[in-house]
Design a protein around this motif. Structure first.
Motif, PDB file in Angstrom:
ATOM      1  N   UNK A  79       0.835  -1.212   0.000  1.00 12.64           N
ATOM      2  CA  UNK A  79       0.000   0.000   0.000  1.00 12.64           C
ATOM      3  C   UNK A  79       0.869   1.260   0.000  1.00 12.64           C
ATOM      4  N   UNK A  80       0.205   2.413   0.103  1.00 14.20           N
ATOM      5  CA  UNK A  80       0.955   3.674  -0.016  1.00 14.20           C
ATOM      6  C   UNK A  80       1.967   3.873   1.105  1.00 14.20           C
ATOM      7  N   UNK A  81       1.698   3.235   2.230  1.00 12.96           N
ATOM      8  CA  UNK A  81       2.629   3.386   3.354  1.00 12.96           C
ATOM      9  C   UNK A  81       3.785   2.399   3.273  1.00 12.96           C
ATOM     10  N   UNK A  82       3.724   1.593   2.245  1.00 19.17           N
ATOM     11  CA  UNK A  82       4.808   0.627   2.085  1.00 19.17           C
ATOM     12  C   UNK A  82       4.562  -0.667   2.816  1.00 19.17           C
ATOM     13  N   UNK A  83       3.309  -0.894   3.236  1.00 20.71           N
ATOM     14  CA  UNK A  83       2.995  -2.125   3.965  1.00 20.71           C
ATOM     15  C   UNK A  83       2.479  -3.182   3.004  1.00 20.71           C
ATOM     16  N   UNK A  84       2.849  -4.417   3.288  1.00 18.43           N
ATOM     17  CA  UNK A  84       2.352  -5.536   2.476  1.00 18.43           C
ATOM     18  C   UNK A  84       0.866  -5.705   2.729  1.00 18.43           C
ATOM     19  N   UNK A  85       0.122  -5.929   1.673  1.00 16.84           N
ATOM     20  CA  UNK A  85      -1.315  -6.151   1.857  1.00 16.84           C
ATOM     21  C   UNK A  85      -1.716  -7.420   1.112  1.00 16.84           C
ATOM     22  N   UNK A  86      -2.833  -7.992   1.532  1.00 17.14           N
ATOM     23  CA  UNK A  86      -3.288  -9.248   0.939  1.00 17.14           C
ATOM     24  C   UNK A  86      -3.860  -9.040  -0.451  1.00 17.14           C
ATOM     25  N   UNK A  87      -4.112 -10.152  -1.080  1.00 20.26           N
ATOM     26  CA  UNK A  87      -4.664 -10.051  -2.437  1.00 20.26           C
ATOM     27  C   UNK A  87      -6.058  -9.449  -2.368  1.00 20.26           C
ATOM     28  N   UNK A  88      -6.388  -8.694  -3.372  1.00 16.10           N
ATOM     29  CA  UNK A  88      -7.685  -8.046  -3.410  1.00 16.10           C
ATOM     30  C   UNK A  88      -7.651  -6.653  -2.794  1.00 16.10           C
ATOM     31  N   UNK A  89      -6.562  -6.308  -2.125  1.00 19.32           N
ATOM     32  CA  UNK A  89      -6.454  -4.966  -1.545  1.00 19.32           C
ATOM     33  C   UNK A  89      -5.885  -4.001  -2.577  1.00 19.32           C
ATOM     34  N   UNK A  90      -6.078  -2.711  -2.326  1.00 21.69           N
ATOM     35  CA  UNK A  90      -5.487  -1.713  -3.220  1.00 21.69           C
ATOM     36  C   UNK A  90      -3.999  -1.603  -2.936  1.00 21.69           C
ATOM     37  N   UNK A  91      -3.250  -1.666  -3.940  1.00 23.06           N
ATOM     38  CA  UNK A  91      -1.803  -1.558  -3.708  1.00 23.06           C
ATOM     39  C   UNK A  91      -1.039  -1.697  -5.013  1.00 23.06           C
ATOM     40  N   UNK A  92       0.243  -1.556  -4.920  1.00 20.61           N
ATOM     41  CA  UNK A  92       1.105  -1.698  -6.095  1.00 20.61           C
ATOM     42  C   UNK A  92       1.938  -2.956  -5.892  1.00 20.61           C
ATOM     43  N   UNK A  93       2.152  -3.685  -6.995  1.00 21.03           N
ATOM     44  CA  UNK A  93       2.927  -4.922  -6.887  1.00 21.03           C
ATOM     45  C   UNK A  93       4.430  -4.626  -6.925  1.00 21.03           C
ATOM     46  N   UNK A  94       5.134  -5.210  -5.979  1.00 23.66           N
ATOM     47  CA  UNK A  94       6.596  -5.111  -5.954  1.00 23.66           C
ATOM     48  C   UNK A  94       7.163  -6.508  -5.721  1.00 23.66           C
TER      49      UNK A  94
ATOM     50  N   UNK B 230      11.056 -14.428  -2.049  1.00 22.73           N
ATOM     51  CA  UNK B 230       9.948 -15.341  -1.736  1.00 22.73           C
ATOM     52  C   UNK B 230      10.040 -15.869  -0.310  1.00 22.73           C
ATOM     53  N   UNK B 231      11.244 -16.285   0.068  1.00 20.04           N
ATOM     54  CA  UNK B 231      11.383 -16.933   1.367  1.00 20.04           C
ATOM     55  C   UNK B 231      11.134 -15.975   2.530  1.00 20.04           C
ATOM     56  N   UNK B 232      11.158 -14.696   2.265  1.00 23.50           N
ATOM     57  CA  UNK B 232      10.971 -13.736   3.352  1.00 23.50           C
ATOM     58  C   UNK B 232       9.535 -13.238   3.443  1.00 23.50           C
ATOM     59  N   UNK B 233       8.702 -13.608   2.479  1.00 26.10           N
ATOM     60  CA  UNK B 233       7.318 -13.151   2.520  1.00 26.10           C
ATOM     61  C   UNK B 233       6.556 -13.963   3.567  1.00 26.10           C
ATOM     62  N   UNK B 234       5.727 -13.293   4.344  1.00 22.95           N
ATOM     63  CA  UNK B 234       4.938 -14.053   5.325  1.00 22.95           C
ATOM     64  C   UNK B 234       3.987 -15.015   4.609  1.00 22.95           C
ATOM     65  N   UNK B 235       3.658 -16.117   5.289  1.00 25.64           N
ATOM     66  CA  UNK B 235       2.798 -17.124   4.670  1.00 25.64           C
ATOM     67  C   UNK B 235       1.435 -16.527   4.331  1.00 25.64           C
ATOM     68  N   UNK B 236       0.894 -15.728   5.250  1.00 30.07           N
ATOM     69  CA  UNK B 236      -0.403 -15.085   4.939  1.00 30.07           C
ATOM     70  C   UNK B 236      -0.260 -13.587   5.127  1.00 30.07           C
ATOM     71  N   UNK B 237      -0.898 -12.867   4.242  1.00 27.05           N
ATOM     72  CA  UNK B 237      -0.782 -11.411   4.289  1.00 27.05           C
ATOM     73  C   UNK B 237      -2.042 -10.832   4.934  1.00 27.05           C
ATOM     74  N   UNK B 238      -1.895  -9.696   5.607  1.00 26.84           N
ATOM     75  CA  UNK B 238      -3.043  -9.122   6.317  1.00 26.84           C
ATOM     76  C   UNK B 238      -4.164  -8.735   5.363  1.00 26.84           C
ATOM     77  N   UNK B 239      -5.370  -8.734   5.901  1.00 26.06           N
ATOM     78  CA  UNK B 239      -6.516  -8.270   5.105  1.00 26.06           C
ATOM     79  C   UNK B 239      -6.422  -6.768   4.935  1.00 26.06           C
ATOM     80  N   UNK B 240      -7.268  -6.294   4.068  1.00 29.31           N
ATOM     81  CA  UNK B 240      -7.244  -4.849   3.803  1.00 29.31           C
ATOM     82  C   UNK B 240      -7.708  -4.099   5.038  1.00 29.31           C
ATOM     83  N   UNK B 241      -6.982  -3.081   5.399  1.00 25.14           N
ATOM     84  CA  UNK B 241      -7.364  -2.240   6.538  1.00 25.14           C
ATOM     85  C   UNK B 241      -7.275  -0.793   6.109  1.00 25.14           C
ATOM     86  N   UNK B 242      -8.079   0.056   6.807  1.00 28.18           N
ATOM     87  CA  UNK B 242      -7.997   1.479   6.430  1.00 28.18           C
ATOM     88  C   UNK B 242      -6.596   2.015   6.696  1.00 28.18           C
ATOM     89  N   UNK B 243      -6.210   2.956   5.869  1.00 32.44           N
ATOM     90  CA  UNK B 243      -4.860   3.521   6.013  1.00 32.44           C
ATOM     91  C   UNK B 243      -4.738   4.246   7.345  1.00 32.44           C
TER      92      UNK B 243
END
Lengths: 780, 166
Positions: free
Chosen positions: A731-746, A750-763
């Motif tokens: 997201x705009x703050x640079x936080x990883x967000x789950x699929x379906x959330x608004x954000x930019x792909x970077x 792979x090995x450092x990504x958390x197994x599950x990403x947080x749900x979308x939350x208000x900024x």
């Protein structure tokens, strides 16, 4: 006195007188002066004998031992050809010509080739490679879709063949004598015969000195009223060149004659001829003195001595009388006259037929292109090779043992970068009259995986020995330092390419009170930008802030971890490249990035063999893993964005991406840099002025075009996908967000990504960044 | 003229088909591109009596295979440096082939250069991709390289890792 009857008798006074008379008569018969003369002669004879023994020892010692100090011969890499190899016809043709191959219908002799539609037939010469001698081979190279599709020899398919490598120079002793030793049986009989009829017709009849020859020469000199002809035999000429100075005194002439006699006494005519053929001085190429017919054939005609035709033989024999006076390149008219005269002599003496003479005399005087292999050298690369060789070999041995040095130089890549530099600098200078002839350049091209130096340019005048900017010019690297800052940040685990950075004015006060206030290239600040933009757009203020946060000492440590041995100044300006390095040092650092984290010494030597082909050293790959390859792939993504949409986006308009790159410009545009790599090669280019004055160009406009031009010639291969990375939304703050959330792909490791990403939350409001304090105060 | 008449007599779709077939028959099958080959564990030599059975085992690009064969000949004569030279030529043709690095590392060990063996295997592991069996074999050889450097504990851990990979 005892008489016959045994009685002792004594001499009478008269007898004594008579004896005394007799003795004085004897003395009168051998006058004192004569006795002395005899004694002197005896001493003279002894001395002469001693002298002769000394001369004899000298002659034999030199003639039996190593007759010549042989400079090491340095070769480029051989071109390995195998099915599947991408090889353009332009490259193949150039490589063959640089190795002195001739286009010839049917390719009937080694050293020739011809094209047959898309196929090429190459008659490769025999060559002593470092892993063994290979015989001459006649090969058909078949091509399809720009690649070698098949190699056929005598009807059989071949998996791999090597063309012989190009000679690229020698490591000469102080006197700079160079020669290529030939055996008598390698030399065409016509050459030997022509030499004898021209220089010493009675060679096979005399004992080293020819009285007839001396008389003839004296007569000719008297007739001409001056010195026009020497009476020296070939043996005397050899002695003169081999053992004596060029002093012209009677004593030296006597010594020469004696030594010639001694030489003839111990050695056969064939041995003397062979030595002569290798010893004789036949020309000069800059610092190199060309000795012997072996090297002269390559030097003047780009051929091996076996391949010479009659006209060429006569031209070379003509040089014996005066290598400079009859130089076919500098004095073609004179040389041709001498050649024709010798051809006449050859016909008169039945060495060639009259028809052959007429044909040969009708030929124009053709010499090889002076840029060809027999003459061409690569000074910048040679200097590097010599320096690396001296780690394992004594300079004296390199200069005298005739070692064969096989290097990593790729003549095609070298040609590409030389041509690119020439074209692009001329174009840059055409923009301003003031710049004419002012720009200089240096370049290093290496292979991405092995760190082999494939090309090295030390000056825009590639063929001159002189200041080697690639190795010795230490210049501020400007933004080429930025990837080091971003790598340091990525390694902390607190940053990724989507982390927002502030591109705002920065002011840092140093211990002396001076302020460091870097500006962006466009003199604007760009506000909050994702980290990848800081690198791709080469934003100084965003990078300076990032560097201060991660800490100067950490950035300096990353420089060293990348393999840099030079000291890194502990000042903030270092973050933007206020550190002076040579292009070669920069290449060493970027090599680690390009090779996925292996720090390896850049290598210019493949193998060293003796003149007889025995391997002394071979150097295989080395290199320590300094970084996790995944981390290097992650950094590479940022550099790919430089080429994709940043300051080097011009690259991917012309070449297929992804490519990794970084532009660099030092303060006041005194230095323009470019570093970039594709799947095969890494290239570092520097452009600047020797007087360190500013230029109206940045790295992207001055150094990038040389890189681009070079890689277009050598062929560019896109980088392979980064297997260790996976994209995730940020997201705009640079936080990883789950699929379906608004954000930019970077991309992330792979090995450092958390197994599950947080749900979308208000900024949420941005938390205060955790800052690393340093000894600088710094103001916003 | 005659040729034109013949061509006109052939129906257009048939002519197209003929041309297509003709074109295909004229195509030379392209040789494998050396840069696109991915090694597997099958490309590594088998072990036999505590040694590699033969450096030339496995399926390889023809150029690489020919160099492996030469390296094997050199190995049989215990000409390690020569074997290394051939293997390094193979590496320059396929600079990311773990099967080449594996052989180079083993020859380095025979030459007593365990540090280089380790470095070469580190590279091999980078390019092994996700191939577990290949990775396991590389790790086992790496353990030998570590043992040879007196780093027994690291070697033991690697062997353990390799055992989990089975």
């Amino acid at each position: 006195m005892v008489s016959r009857n045994g009685k002792k008798t004594s001499r009478s006074p008269s007898a004594k007188r008579s004896a005394s008379r007799q003795s004085s008569a004897q003395k009168k018969g051998w006058p004192r002066w004569l006795v002395w003369l005899l004694r002197l002669m005896l001493v003279g004879l002894v001395l002469t004998l001693v002298g002769l023994v000394y001369l004899d020892a000298q002659v034999r010692a030199k003639f039996d031992g190593n007759k010549w100090t042989l400079p090491a011969k340095v070769f480029a890499r051989p071109l390995s050809v195998y099915p599947g190899l991408l090889l353009s016809p332009e490259q193949l043709k150039a490589e063959l010509e640089w190795a002195d191959y001739r286009q010839q219908a049917g390719a009937v002799r080694p050293g020739s080739y011809y094209r047959d539609g898309d196929d090429w037939v190459v008659y490769r010469r025999a060559f002593p490679f470092w892993d063994g001698q290979e015989p001459a081979r006649k090969l058909r190279l078949e091509f399809a879709q720009g690649r070698v599709s098949n190699i056929v020899e005598d009807g059989d398919d071949q998996a791999l063949v090597r063309l012989e490598p190009q000679y690229i120079g020698g490591i000469f002793p102080a006197h700079n004598e160079d020669r290529e030793l030939v055996k008598l049986e390698q030399v065409p009989p016509a050459l030997v015969a022509a030499l004898i009829v021209t220089e010493d017709k009675a060679f096979f009849e005399h004992w080293g000195v020819s009285l007839r020859g001396i008389a003839r020469a004296m007569l000719a000199n008297v007739k001409a009223g001056g010195f026009v002809q020497g009476g020296s035999t070939l043996t005397q000429q050899l002695v003169k060149n081999f053992f004596l100075t060029s002093e012209r005194t009677l004593a030296r002439k006597v010594q020469e004659a004696l030594m010639a006699l001694l030489l003839e006494l111990h050695y056969s005519k064939e041995q003397i001829l062979q030595a002569y053929l290798n010893e004789v001085y036949l020309g000069q190429a800059g610092r190199r003195a060309i000795h012997g017919f072996g090297l002269a054939s390559r030097f003047y005609f780009g051929k091996q001595v076996q391949e010479l035709n009659n006209a060429e033989i006569a031209t070379l024999v003509g040089l014996v009388k005066g290598a400079s006076y009859y130089n076919p390149r500098r004095n073609p008219e004179r040389s041709k006259q001498r050649r024709d005269l010798i051809l006449g002599l050859m016909a008169e003496n039945n060495i060639i037929s009259d028809a052959q003479r007429i044909l040969a005399q009708g030929q124009p005087l053709v010499t090889a292109d002076s840029r060809r292999a027999g003459q061409r050298e690569y000074p910048a690369f040679l200097e590097l090779a010599k320096a690396q060789l001296q780690r394992d070999y004594r300079l004296e041995d390199l200069q005298s043992e005739g070692l064969h040095i096989f290097t990593t130089l790729d003549p095609w890549a070298q040609h590409a970068v030389e041509q690119a530099a020439e074209r692009q600098l001329a174009q840059l200078e055409s923009r301003s009259a003031k710049l004419k002839g002012q720009l200089e350049t240096a370049a290093v091209i290496t292979s991405v995986d092995g760190g082999e130096v494939r090309a090295l340019l030390g000056s825009r005048q590639a063929e001159f020995f002189g200041f080697n900017r690639a190795l010795a010019a230490k210049r501020a690297i400007g933004s080429l330092a930025k990837p080091v800052v971003y790598l340091t940040a990525l390694q902390t685990g607190r940053y990724h390419w989507g982390t927002p950075l502030e591109d705002k004015p920065v002011s840092v006060s140093g211990p002396g009170g001076q302020l460091w206030q870097p500006q962006n290239y466009d003199h604007r600040s760009h506000g909050v930008v994702p980290m990848v933009d800081g690198l791709a757009r080469s934003l100084n203020q965003a990078t300076a802030r990032l560097g201060m946060k991660v800490g100067l000492s950490n950035v300096a440590a990353t420089f060293h971890k990348l393999g840099l041995q030079a000291e890194v100044p502990p000042y903030p300006s270092m973050l933007l490249g206020a550190i002076s390095l040579s292009p070669y040092e920069v290449a060493g650092m970027y090599q680690t990035i390009a090779s996925q984290g292996f720090v390896m010494p850049l290598r210019s030597i493949e193998a060293v063999t003796t003149a007889q082909g025995q391997t002394l050293s071979s150097y295989a790959l080395r290199g320590e893993q300094a970084f996790d390859p995944a981390m290097m792939q992650w950094l590479r993504y940022g550099m790919e964005q430089v080429a994709e949409r940043g300051t080097a986006r011009r690259l991917t308009k012309v070449l297929n991406g992804p490519l990794a790159a970084k532009t660099g410009t030092s303060d006041d545009q005194r230095d323009a840099w470019f570093a970039g790599f594709d799947n095969r090669y890494l290239g570092i280019i520097w452009v600047g002025r020797d007087d360190n004055q500013p230029m109206p160009f940045a790295g992207s406009s001055a150094a990038l075009p040389i890189w681009l031009d070079t890689f277009r010639t050598v062929g560019s291969e896109p980088l392979q996908p980064a297997s260790a990375l996976r994209t995730a939304a940020v997201n705009e703050r640079g936080e990883l967000v789950g699929s379906g959330c608004r954000g930019t792909l970077y991309p992330f490791i792979s090995s450092r990504l958390p197994a599950s990403l947080p749900d979308c939350q208000p900024l949420q409001p941005e938390p205060a960044p955790e800052e690393k304090k340093s000894w600088f105060d710094w103001l916003f | 003229m005659v040729r034109l008449v013949v061509l006109r007599a052939v129906p257009l779709p048939l002519l197209f088909l003929l041309l297509l077939l003709g074109g295909l028959s004229g195509c030379t099958p392209l040789p494998p591109k050396p840069e696109q080959q991915q090694a597997t564990a099958d490309d590594l030599p088998q072990w036999q009596d505590g040694m590699l059975a033969s450096l030339s085992q496995g399926e390889h690009h023809p150029a690489v295979a020919s160099l492996f064969a030469k390296a094997e000949q050199a190995r049989q004569q215990q000409l390690w440096r020569k074997a290394m030279t051939y293997l390094d030529q193979a590496r320059q043709i396929q600079p990311r082939n773990p099967a080449v690095f594996y052989r180079q590392a083993w020859v380095s060990l025979q030459m007593g250069d365990a540090v280089r063996a380790e470095q070469l295997l580190q590279r091999a592991l980078v390019f092994a991709g996700g191939d577990r069996e290949l990775t396991r074999r590389l790790r086992l050889l790496m353990a030998e390289a570590l043992d040879a450097q007196g780093r027994g504990e690291e070697a033991r851990r690697l062997r353990q890792q390799a055992a989990w990979d089975v």
